[in-house]
Every structure is written in C-alpha cells, then in structure tokens.
Design a protein around this motif. Structure first.
Motif, PDB file in Angstrom:
ATOM      1  N   GLU A  42       0.999  -1.037   0.048  1.00 56.64           N
ATOM      2  CA  GLU A  42      -0.215  -0.415   0.192  1.00 56.64           C
ATOM      3  C   GLU A  42       0.927   1.235  -0.226  1.00 56.64           C
ATOM      4  O   GLU A  42       0.342   2.367  -0.672  1.00 56.64           O
ATOM      5  N   ARG A  43       1.491   0.839   0.529  1.00 54.89           N
ATOM      6  CA  ARG A  43       2.851   2.295   0.891  1.00 54.89           C
ATOM      7  C   ARG A  43       3.605   2.238  -0.432  1.00 54.89           C
ATOM      8  O   ARG A  43       3.466   3.764  -1.140  1.00 54.89           O
ATOM      9  N   SER A  44       4.069   1.073  -1.161  1.00 48.19           N
ATOM     10  CA  SER A  44       4.932   1.181  -2.581  1.00 48.19           C
ATOM     11  C   SER A  44       3.283   2.266  -3.710  1.00 48.19           C
ATOM     12  O   SER A  44       4.206   2.834  -4.815  1.00 48.19           O
ATOM     13  N   ALA A  45       1.999   2.136  -3.348  1.00 52.59           N
ATOM     14  CA  ALA A  45       1.109   2.009  -4.158  1.00 52.59           C
ATOM     15  C   ALA A  45       1.241   3.980  -4.025  1.00 52.59           C
ATOM     16  O   ALA A  45       0.187   4.108  -4.290  1.00 52.59           O
ATOM     17  N   GLY A  46       1.847   4.450  -2.917  1.00 52.75           N
ATOM     18  CA  GLY A  46       1.586   5.646  -2.495  1.00 52.75           C
ATOM     19  C   GLY A  46       0.500   5.920  -1.382  1.00 52.75           C
ATOM     20  O   GLY A  46      -0.086   7.022  -1.788  1.00 52.75           O
ATOM     21  N   ARG A  47       0.060   5.661  -0.959  1.00 53.69           N
ATOM     22  CA  ARG A  47      -1.259   5.603   0.180  1.00 53.69           C
ATOM     23  C   ARG A  47      -0.187   6.515   1.522  1.00 53.69           C
ATOM     24  O   ARG A  47       1.243   5.923   1.874  1.00 53.69           O
ATOM     25  N   ALA A  48      -0.848   7.077   2.121  1.00 50.80           N
ATOM     26  CA  ALA A  48      -0.728   7.215   3.467  1.00 50.80           C
ATOM     27  C   ALA A  48      -0.795   6.570   4.093  1.00 50.80           C
ATOM     28  O   ALA A  48      -2.386   6.812   4.458  1.00 50.80           O
ATOM     29  N   VAL A  49      -0.007   6.087   5.427  1.00 47.10           N
ATOM     30  CA  VAL A  49      -0.121   4.735   6.364  1.00 47.10           C
ATOM     31  C   VAL A  49       0.198   5.477   7.688  1.00 47.10           C
ATOM     32  O   VAL A  49       1.101   5.904   7.406  1.00 47.10           O
ATOM     33  N   LEU A  50      -1.586   5.769   8.744  1.00 45.06           N
ATOM     34  CA  LEU A  50      -0.549   5.432   9.807  1.00 45.06           C
ATOM     35  C   LEU A  50      -1.023   4.702  11.024  1.00 45.06           C
ATOM     36  O   LEU A  50      -2.221   3.415  10.346  1.00 45.06           O
ATOM     37  N   LEU A  51       0.275   3.837  11.282  1.00 48.18           N
ATOM     38  CA  LEU A  51       0.155   2.856  12.420  1.00 48.18           C
ATOM     39  C   LEU A  51       0.175   2.691  13.512  1.00 48.18           C
ATOM     40  O   LEU A  51       1.358   3.963  13.986  1.00 48.18           O
ATOM     41  N   ILE A  52      -1.021   2.881  14.330  1.00 43.87           N
ATOM     42  CA  ILE A  52      -0.638   2.479  15.694  1.00 43.87           C
ATOM     43  C   ILE A  52      -0.593   1.321  16.187  1.00 43.87           C
ATOM     44  O   ILE A  52      -1.307   0.298  15.657  1.00 43.87           O
ATOM     45  N   SER A  53       0.722   0.672  16.914  1.00 42.01           N
ATOM     46  CA  SER A  53       1.154  -0.471  17.708  1.00 42.01           C
ATOM     47  C   SER A  53       1.858  -0.118  18.357  1.00 42.01           C
ATOM     48  O   SER A  53       2.528   0.667  18.943  1.00 42.01           O
ATOM     49  N   SER A  54       1.331  -1.343  19.487  1.00 35.26           N
ATOM     50  CA  SER A  54       2.007  -1.703  20.235  1.00 35.26           C
ATOM     51  C   SER A  54       3.402  -2.684  20.213  1.00 35.26           C
ATOM     52  O   SER A  54       4.446  -2.731  21.232  1.00 35.26           O
ATOM     53  N   GLU A  55       3.753  -2.850  19.013  1.00 35.59           N
ATOM     54  CA  GLU A  55       5.219  -4.156  18.802  1.00 35.59           C
ATOM     55  C   GLU A  55       5.591  -2.891  18.456  1.00 35.59           C
ATOM     56  O   GLU A  55       6.256  -2.877  17.053  1.00 35.59           O
ATOM     57  N   LEU A  56       6.996  -2.423  18.701  1.00 30.78           N
ATOM     58  CA  LEU A  56       7.788  -2.309  18.701  1.00 30.78           C
ATOM     59  C   LEU A  56       8.703  -2.833  17.509  1.00 30.78           C
ATOM     60  O   LEU A  56       8.741  -2.365  16.504  1.00 30.78           O
ATOM     61  N   PRO A  57       8.857  -4.139  17.339  1.00 34.40           N
ATOM     62  CA  PRO A  57       9.940  -4.733  16.183  1.00 34.40           C
ATOM     63  C   PRO A  57       8.340  -4.551  14.795  1.00 34.40           C
ATOM     64  O   PRO A  57       9.576  -4.257  13.974  1.00 34.40           O
ATOM     65  N   GLU A  58       7.723  -4.075  14.581  1.00 39.04           N
ATOM     66  CA  GLU A  58       6.629  -4.297  13.696  1.00 39.04           C
ATOM     67  C   GLU A  58       6.973  -2.838  13.567  1.00 39.04           C
ATOM     68  O   GLU A  58       6.823  -2.251  12.181  1.00 39.04           O
ATOM     69  N   LEU A  59       6.803  -1.743  14.399  1.00 40.80           N
ATOM     70  CA  LEU A  59       6.939  -0.369  14.200  1.00 40.80           C
ATOM     71  C   LEU A  59       7.751  -0.063  13.345  1.00 40.80           C
ATOM     72  O   LEU A  59       8.722   0.409  11.895  1.00 40.80           O
ATOM     73  N   LEU A  60       9.096  -1.213  14.086  1.00 41.36           N
ATOM     74  CA  LEU A  60      10.600   0.028  12.835  1.00 41.36           C
ATOM     75  C   LEU A  60      10.751  -1.348  11.898  1.00 41.36           C
ATOM     76  O   LEU A  60      11.285  -0.745  10.819  1.00 41.36           O
ATOM     77  N   ALA A  61       9.924  -2.544  11.677  1.00 41.14           N
ATOM     78  CA  ALA A  61      10.240  -2.732  10.863  1.00 41.14           C
ATOM     79  C   ALA A  61       9.508  -2.176   9.286  1.00 41.14           C
ATOM     80  O   ALA A  61       9.854  -1.815   8.082  1.00 41.14           O
ATOM     81  N   LEU A  62       8.093  -1.691   9.604  1.00 41.71           N
ATOM     82  CA  LEU A  62       7.161  -1.143   8.425  1.00 41.71           C
ATOM     83  C   LEU A  62       7.412   0.387   7.964  1.00 41.71           C
ATOM     84  O   LEU A  62       7.205   0.847   7.466  1.00 41.71           O
ATOM     85  N   CYS A  63       7.452   0.939   9.300  1.00 44.20           N
ATOM     86  CA  CYS A  63       7.953   2.709   9.409  1.00 44.20           C
ATOM     87  C   CYS A  63       9.119   3.327   8.748  1.00 44.20           C
ATOM     88  O   CYS A  63       9.870   2.917   8.457  1.00 44.20           O
ATOM     89  N   ASP A  64       8.253   4.698   8.310  1.00 45.37           N
ATOM     90  CA  ASP A  64       9.784   5.319   7.410  1.00 45.37           C
ATOM     91  C   ASP A  64       9.777   6.919   8.695  1.00 45.37           C
ATOM     92  O   ASP A  64      11.502   6.567   9.249  1.00 45.37           O
ATOM     93  N   ARG A  65       8.881   6.983   9.644  1.00 47.18           N
ATOM     94  CA  ARG A  65       9.621   7.622  11.211  1.00 47.18           C
ATOM     95  C   ARG A  65       8.087   6.921  11.766  1.00 47.18           C
ATOM     96  O   ARG A  65       7.494   6.255  12.427  1.00 47.18           O
ATOM     97  N   ILE A  66       9.301   7.706  13.021  1.00 45.90           N
ATOM     98  CA  ILE A  66       8.268   6.938  14.343  1.00 45.90           C
ATOM     99  C   ILE A  66       8.026   8.093  15.374  1.00 45.90           C
ATOM    100  O   ILE A  66       8.845   8.536  15.014  1.00 45.90           O
ATOM    101  N   LEU A  67       6.608   8.089  15.637  1.00 45.83           N
ATOM    102  CA  LEU A  67       6.513   9.905  17.094  1.00 45.83           C
ATOM    103  C   LEU A  67       5.977   8.872  18.243  1.00 45.83           C
ATOM    104  O   LEU A  67       5.168   8.081  17.485  1.00 45.83           O
ATOM    105  N   VAL A  68       6.625   9.407  19.138  1.00 44.34           N
ATOM    106  CA  VAL A  68       6.619   9.140  19.964  1.00 44.34           C
ATOM    107  C   VAL A  68       5.232   9.327  21.399  1.00 44.34           C
ATOM    108  O   VAL A  68       5.696  10.520  20.943  1.00 44.34           O
TER     109      VAL A  68
END
Ligand SMILES: Nc1ncnc2c1ncn2[C@@H]1O[C@H](COP(=O)(O)OP(=O)(O)O)[C@@H](O)[C@H]1O
Ligand SMILES: [Mg+2]
Lengths: 502, 343
Positions: A446-472
């Motif tokens: 979806e990211r490659s298709a040009g969507r803007a994705v807001l991801l809320i997750s309590s799994e830090l490895p998941e955030l690290l693997a998927l995100c471009d930026r992480i806001l705390v």
C-alpha cells in the motif's frame, strides 16, 4: 522421567472438524513448557481438555503417572491445576483479595474470616513477588495487574500446574516483560507452567521446551536451548516464513493526512495536547507509546468518535473536523480498527456482507437502492482469493474465523477501497506468524502504491520494520520523531517512558 | 477448516427451535388442562376448530389483520435492535385521524377513504418520529419516549371524542359513524384492510431482503459499533425506521376504523392488546419479518381459538395468554449450550 503431566493420543472432534488429532504432550515437573501454533492449531482446545472444560473424544491424560478424567474444572482444580484465561473471569467491583478467595474462603464458624483471607492473599503475593495491592478494586486495575490477580487465584487454590493461554496477547510490552519474569520465578519455585503463545521471542526468552502444533496435530517437540526461531516457525507454518520486510524505496508525495495543533479533552489535562504531524503519500508513519498516552484519543479524533476541541484535521486536502465518519471515509480514508471482533466485523453475518460493507451503496453491489447479492458474493470471493483468507466461502459467518483470518478479511475489505489514507491500529495483535508476514507485506504494498499510512502499534519490532518515521506519544504530546532506519527499541522505549531528548 | 455443515445437520438446527417449542407447548397445555380437571383433548380440539375450521377462519383473519399489522410495527425497528413501545399511541392517533378525515372532509366517499388511510398513516408516523427525534436530538431513550408519548396521545384522543368531536347523541365516547361510501368493503366477512396488511407484509419483507436500507438495518441490529464504523448513519436510520413503523401503526388504526368499527370508539382499539401481542410475535421472530409475521398469525389463531374454547368448555381465555407466554419464553431461551469458541 519425572513427567508431571502426560497426554496420550488425545483427539477432539467438533462434527467433521478435528480440533485435536493424536496429540501427545509430556510436561516435566518445574519446567516452562511452551505450546506454539498458529491460530486454529488446536492449542486452546488442548488446554481446555487439560483444565476439564471439555472432554476429549479419545485419548488419555495422565497426571503424576495416574490416568485422570475430569468431569469439570472443579476436578482439575482439586487435582492442583490452575488456568489463566485470555478473557479474565473476575468480578470488577470486588477487591483483589475478595476475588482471589471467592469460592474458597477461609471460614471461622459460619462467617468469612476476612482478616485471615486478606492476610493469606497478601502473604501469597509476597512469596511469589506478585506485586498487587490486596485491597484494590479489580475493575480499576490495569490489565497486567488483573492478570496477576488471576494467577494468584490459581496459586491460592494450590495449583502446581499453571496453564496460561496466550497471556501476553492483551499486555503492553512492559507488562509482558513483567509477566515473563513472574513466570520464571514461579518455575524456579517448583511450579510447572504450560505457556500457550504464538510469539517466538517470548518462547525463546522463557521456555525450557516447546511443543508445536499445526492443524490439530503435534508437528514437533524441541528443547528451546537447542532450537532456532526459524525451526519453530517451520514447524508452525509448514513452510519458510521470512521475517524480513522488504521496503522498496518510494518517493514521498504530498501530505494526505494533516493534523495541526490538535487538542482533545479539557484544557486542564488534555488527552491530546497540540499534536501536529502529517502523513504523506508513500510513507508509513508509526505512533509509539505506552497505552493510555493518547493513542486511543488520536484514533477517536481522526475517526470522529470524539469531538476535536482545537486545531484542525485535514483528510486529502479537506478540513474534516466536523464531518461524520461516513463523510471522512468518503474523502478517502480506510480504517483497520483495533477491536476486530466488536468493531471491525459483524460475527453473526456472512463473509459477503462483512466484505461488502462500505461498497454496498454503489454499483456493482447495489443499484437504485436494491442490493445485488450475487455481485456481493463475487466481490467477496475475489477478495478471499486475493488475500488468501482461509474460509469456506462467502456465505460462511465470520464469527467462526480465527483471529488471523478475520484480520485478513478486514484488511482485504479496507484496502480494497484504495483510499489514499489508511488508519491501521494494532494490525497483528493476536495474529499468527503466517498472517503477520502477509499483513506486513500488503501494508508495504500500500505504501508503494502511494497511500499515506498511519500505523498505531504496541509492537516495537513491527513499527521498526514497517515505518519510515516513528512518533512517540507521551502524556498526550508528541515528544519525539525518529527515523525508523536510525533508531532501535531501546531509544523508542526511552522516549515512551517520558525520557527527555538529548 | 471444514466445519460440519452437512444438510441434515443444518435442517435439524433450523427446525430444532420450533420443534422443541411445539413439544413444550403441547406438554404444558395438556398438563395445565388435565390439572384443572378439563379433558385436554376436548379443550384443544375446541381451540383448533374455533380458529381454523372453515366457518371460523374469517374470525381468525379479522383478528390477524390488526395483530399482524402491529407485529410489523414492532418488528421493523426491532430488526435494527430498536424497541418501539409506542404502538398503542401511534395506532390511536392514526385511527382518530382517519375517522375525522372520513367524517368531516367534504370530498366523495372513495376519495375520502384513500385520504383517511393516508391521514392515519401520517398521524402515526408523526407521533413515532417525535419519539425518535427525542432520542436522536436529545438523547431520551426511545424505549421511554415511545412509551410515554402514547399516554398523552391516547388521552387527547379520548378527550376529543368524549367532548368536542364526539357523537354527543350516543352518550358514549365515540365519533359519529362514517358515511357508508367511505368504508372499507368486507371481503367474504373479512375486513377489507386485509389486502393492505398483506401488501405491507410483502413490502417489509422486500425491503428487508432486497434493499440497501434493509441490509443496513440488519447490520445495525447485529452490531451497532460495526455499523457506525462502516459509516451507517444511526440517527437517520432510527428516524426512518420509526417513521415507517409509526405509519404502519397508524394504518392499522385506520383500517380498524374504516373496516371494522366504522367510527372511532374510545378504548376499543387498545383493549384487545394488539400492540403487545404484536411485540411478542416480533420478539419471537427477532424482528426477522417472515418469522415475525408467521408468529403474529399464529398468535391470532391461538387467541381466536381461545374465544371458542371459552364458549365450548370451562377453560377461560387467559389460557391462551399463558400458552403465548410459554411459547415466547421457550423461543427466546438460548438452548443447546454455547457453541462459541473457547479461546
Ligand atoms: N466449540 C467449538 N465448536 C466448533 N469448532 C471449534 C470450537 N472450538 C474450537 N473450534 C475449532 O477448532 C479448531 C482449533 O481451535 P483452537 O483450539 O481454539 O485453536 P488455537 O487456540 O490454537 O487458536 C479451530 O478450527 C476452531 O475453529
Ligand atoms: Mg487459542
């Protein structure tokens, strides 16, 4: 061998469905024995049999060498087995000690000996380093504490074998670490633990041995120290699963979701305090934070469940502060909600209804207000195929699906909108590894298709693997923005705990 | 993942509930009758004969017209999980509006008839909408607002026909008689409104099964949170469902006035308790229109048979009320254990 518990050739059928087939399990006194498997592998069924909740269709359970047959959980409890369920069975309005002694109260004459009861609970908590206040009201405790109450309840009834069915699924990372520590201490004090989970790192961290299940059967038994994560995953899924998420380079486009000085809540202690950020086309922005620091309010504000008290919310270029959720979706926003059972799906209705919702008002699924069920079924079939949802067919009710499959179904429905903005909450909580891999892949697509994705997750490895930026998020404010490629769990954890930036 | 969905299993599952209910109903009936010293066979055959024999079927239909109508009034909102307790009031204002239109509007009879039906539907709808608006705008629970609005509505109607608009000569709280050409014709002894009720049933079933609106109603009934998450506008839905239900209630009132009493008689609409029997039928059917309508018709037959049984034997008519309660209880019980997942 000092096996405290042995399971031989257990079988459990529900009609044509075999939930457990020829299952063998040997648990040693004083060990932490992990039972792993994807959703629907039959773990809970096996545990329910061991705890006397259901009876096996065939096979024997041997406890301390002797065959046992439990007619109910009471039999299991008197055989010194305890279980902590995924959904806790506590009275929220009673105190901790009242909950713990309930049904097994010490009496003096005909009266409940309150003092003795309270003392015993306090003593028990001390011995096992289960730090809970016996006089706290259970309903006001965080989930992690409530779980401790459940554990104490089992210990109070002298459990020697403790069954924990996916105990970490409901916990925040810090709570999870606390639980793992408690588990280790319990094992050290001689208790035997049966630990059901599908999280690899937890198994590697605490267990002594592992029994892996797939489709109702035991596929492997291993000693944790001698195995690898990859071997366990292979036994669970029957194939190689890559944990690596490959993120192709994308060009960051224009901002599609803009949040500017957003305020939610009363002025004295706002739940969100002047939060500003933007999610651009072609990027995944993650929100990290300990639960209760404003994530829920942020999602509620974006989806219109809560009034915005200040600032602006802009979706695809249009101010959306005062729009209904329907109108916000109309601007181009799709949502994968945190609670897939109560919010994301309607259990009692067939898959084709679940998958058509949102598209059901327009052709081809309906014309001039009349629905076309055949078109809805075709639509559902296409999505089931494309997203690999394991379901009998479009007419199957979704209430029977496992967590991972239900999540795939919801993701399929929402991503099919091709909405420019995607709001994704805890997409892989309680989902098995195979499905996690898949959901991560489609998110990146979806990211490659040009969507803007807001991801809320309590799994830090998941955030690290998927995100471009992480806001705390901390206490309603964004305290730090981190580039995912240049940070790690430790740094994120530091800011999540309120650490001040250098 | 192959769940047991063999044909026989499914058929058994769908027949289990009615089968068990029928069995329990008959056992309870026989027991109660035998215990009170009546020959169960004689009493029950009087009940069946009194409702379904060719000579009596018209009685049953005349009873079913309002009862099935009021079943729809409850079932339409119930499908979305909304309970409409205001059927009585909505029916009364519809009946009064129809009576006044037919009596006082200076137009030819047949036209007055049509306008009277429309006026009845509109009046019922307005009252129901008022209750719904109380909820959507001010947060007064519909359960309360719909019930409470019924009392003043019935009270005002009662006042009007015992005073200003009443037939003073008769000394009773009622309006004058409708002109002969503004009445619904009898069809083989049955209130001509039966045609309208059948059409309404068909319309409700069609909306339920075929329209976007019907689908959204079911989704809301199954899971409110999901409904709002996928963007279904709950307040608008509430207004529409209640407006529609009120219109049906008003039509039922109008049909009773135009096809049975030929005037508005204070209290005559409410004493048979159509609204409550209809609500029970809708609960039995869980708002699903076909099941609810069948249950409504069944209750109408049961109650009509009850009159006959009271005539033929010493069994009082309340016996059928008890039977009805037993049926509702058994049907709304959850039996067969929890078949849910245990994880
Ligand atoms: N009460 C039940 N009736 C029918 N099928 C069930 C029931 N409980 C579980 N199942 C099915 O048995 C299989 C194993 O389920 P479960 O033991 O809950 O798996 P796990 O805990 O490993 O996710 C699944 O396919 C599930 O749908
Ligand atoms: Mg499970």
């Amino acid at each position: 061998m000092d096996n405290i518990l042995e399971v031989e050739n257990i079988e459990k059928r529900y009609g044509d469905l075999v939930a457990n087939r020829d299952v063998n399990l040997a648990v040693r006194q004083g060990e932490i024995h992990a039972v792993m498997g994807e959703n629907g592998a039959g773990k809970s069924t096996l545990m329910a049999i061991l705890f006397g909740m259901i009876r096996p269709s065939a096979g024997t359970v041997r406890l301390r060498g002797k065959p046992v047959q439990f007619a109910s959980t009471l039999d299991a409890i008197s055989a010194r087995i305890g279980m902590v369920h995924q959904a806790f069975k506590l009275f929220p309005s009673l105190t901790v000690w009242e909950n713990i002694v309930f049904g097994a109260e010490p009496v003096r004459g005909a009266l409940l000996d309150r003092k003795a009861a309270r003392e015993r609970v306090a003593a028990l908590a001390r011995t096992h380093h289960l730090d809970v206040d016996p006089d706290a009201v259970v309903g006001k405790l965080p989930i992690g504490m409530q779980q401790r109450v459940e554990i104490l309840k089992a210990l109070y009834r002298d459990a020697e074998i403790l069954i924990l069915d996916e105990p970490t699924a409901v916990l925040a990372p810090a709570e999870r670490d606390g639980l793992l520590k408690i588990m280790r201490e319990l094992a050290a004090s001689g208790k035997t633990l049966l630990f059901v989970t599908h999280k690899l790192n937890e198994v590697m961290a605490v267990s002594d041995r592992v029994t892996v299940m797939r489709r109702g059967e035991v596929t492997d038994r291993m000693v944790t120290a001698d195995t690898t994560a990859a071997a366990i995953i292979r036994a669970m899924t029957g194939r190689e699963v890559s944990h690596e998420v490959v993120k192709p380079a994308t060009a960051r486009g224009r901002p599609l979701l803009e949040i500017d000085r957003l305020m939610v809540g009363n002025a004295a202690k706002p739940a969100l305090d002047a939060v500003s950020f933007a999610v651009h086309a072609g990027e995944i922005v993650g929100i990290a934070g300990v639960a209760g620091n404003g994530q829920a309010e942020l999602v509620d504000a974006v989806t219109g469940r809560r009034v915005i008290d200040g600032g602006t919310l802009t979706i695809a270029g249009t101010r959306a502060n005062d729009l209904s959720l329907r109108e916000r979706r109309g601007l181009g926003m799709a949502i994968v909600p945190e609670d897939r059972h109560d919010v994301g799906s309607v259990a009692g209705m067939p898959a084709y209804v679940n998958m058509s919702m949102g598209k059901h008002r327009a052709p081809p699924l309906s014309r001039r207000g009349l629905i076309d069920r055949a078109a809805m079924r075709r639509h559902a079939e296409t999505l089931i195929q494309r997203f690999g949802v394991a379901i009998q067919g479009p007419d199957t009710r979704v209430g029977t699906l496992s967590g991972g499959n239900l999540q795939k179904l919801i993701v399929a429905r929402e991503f099919d909108h091709q909405a420019p903005v995607l709001l994704v909450e805890q997409p892989t909580r309680g989902v098995d590894v195979g499905a996690i891999e898949y959901i991560h892949r489609v998110l990146v697509d979806e990211r490659s298709a040009g969507r803007a994705v807001l991801l809320i997750s309590s799994e830090l490895p998941e955030l690290l693997a998927l995100c471009d930026r992480i806001l705390v998020l901390y206490e309603g404010r964004i305290v730090r923005e981190l580039a995912a490629s240049q940070t790690d769990e430790k740094e994120i954890g530091f800011y999540m705990a309120g650490g001040k930036g250098a | 993942m192959t769940m047991a969905t063999g044909r026989p299993a499914q058929i058994w599952i769908s027949l289990r509930r009615p089968a068990i209910t029928g069995a329990v109903g008959i056992v309870v009936a026989v027991l109660v009758l035998a215990l009170s010293g009546v020959d169960p066979l004689r009493a029950l055959s009087a009940l069946v004969y009194g409702s379904l024999a060719p000579a009596n079927i018209a009685d049953t239909l005349n009873w079913a017209v309002p009862l099935v109508g009021m079943t729809l009034v409850a079932a339409v909102p119930l499908r979305a999980g909304i309970i409409n307790l205001g059927g009585d009031g909505q029916m009364v204002v519809g009946a009064l509006a129809a009576a006044l239109t037919a009596i006082y509007l200076p137009v030819p009879g047949p036209l007055a008839l049509v306008l009277a039906l429309l006026a009845g539907a509109m009046a019922g709808s307005m009252l129901a909408l008022l209750a719904a608006w109380g909820e959507t705008r001010f947060g007064v629970p519909l359960l309360i607002s719909s019930l409470l609005l019924g009392y003043p509505a019935a009270g005002v109607a009662s006042y009007l026909v015992s005073g200003p608009l009443g037939d003073l000569g008769s000394g009773l709280a009622q309006t004058a008689q409708l002109p002969l050409d503004a009445r619904l014709p009898l069809l083989a002894g049955v209130n001509g409104g039966v045609v309208l009720i059948v059409l309404l049933c068909v319309l409700v079933i069609f909306i339920d099964r075929r329209t976007v609106f019907g689908l959204e109603t079911q989704v809301r009934g199954e899971n409110r949170l999901f409904a709002s998450y996928v963007g279904i506008n709950a307040p608008l839905q509430t207004l529409r469902l209640m407006g529609f239900a009120g219109a049906i209630a008003g039509s039922v009132g109008a049909i009773l006035v135009l096809g049975a009493f030929y005037r508005f008689i204070d209290g005559a609409l409410l004493s048979p308790g159509y609204t409550w029997s209809g609500l029970m039928a809708a609960l039995v059917g869980r708002g699903e229109p076909i099941a609810s309508v069948l249950a409504g018709f069944f209750f109408a037959a049961l109650q009509t048979g009850g009159f006959a049984m009271q005539r033929e034997t010493s069994v009082p008519r309340v016996f059928t009320t008890m039977m009805q309660a037993v049926i509702v209880l058994v049907l709304t019980l959850r039996f067969g254990g929890r078949s849910g997942r245990h994880d």
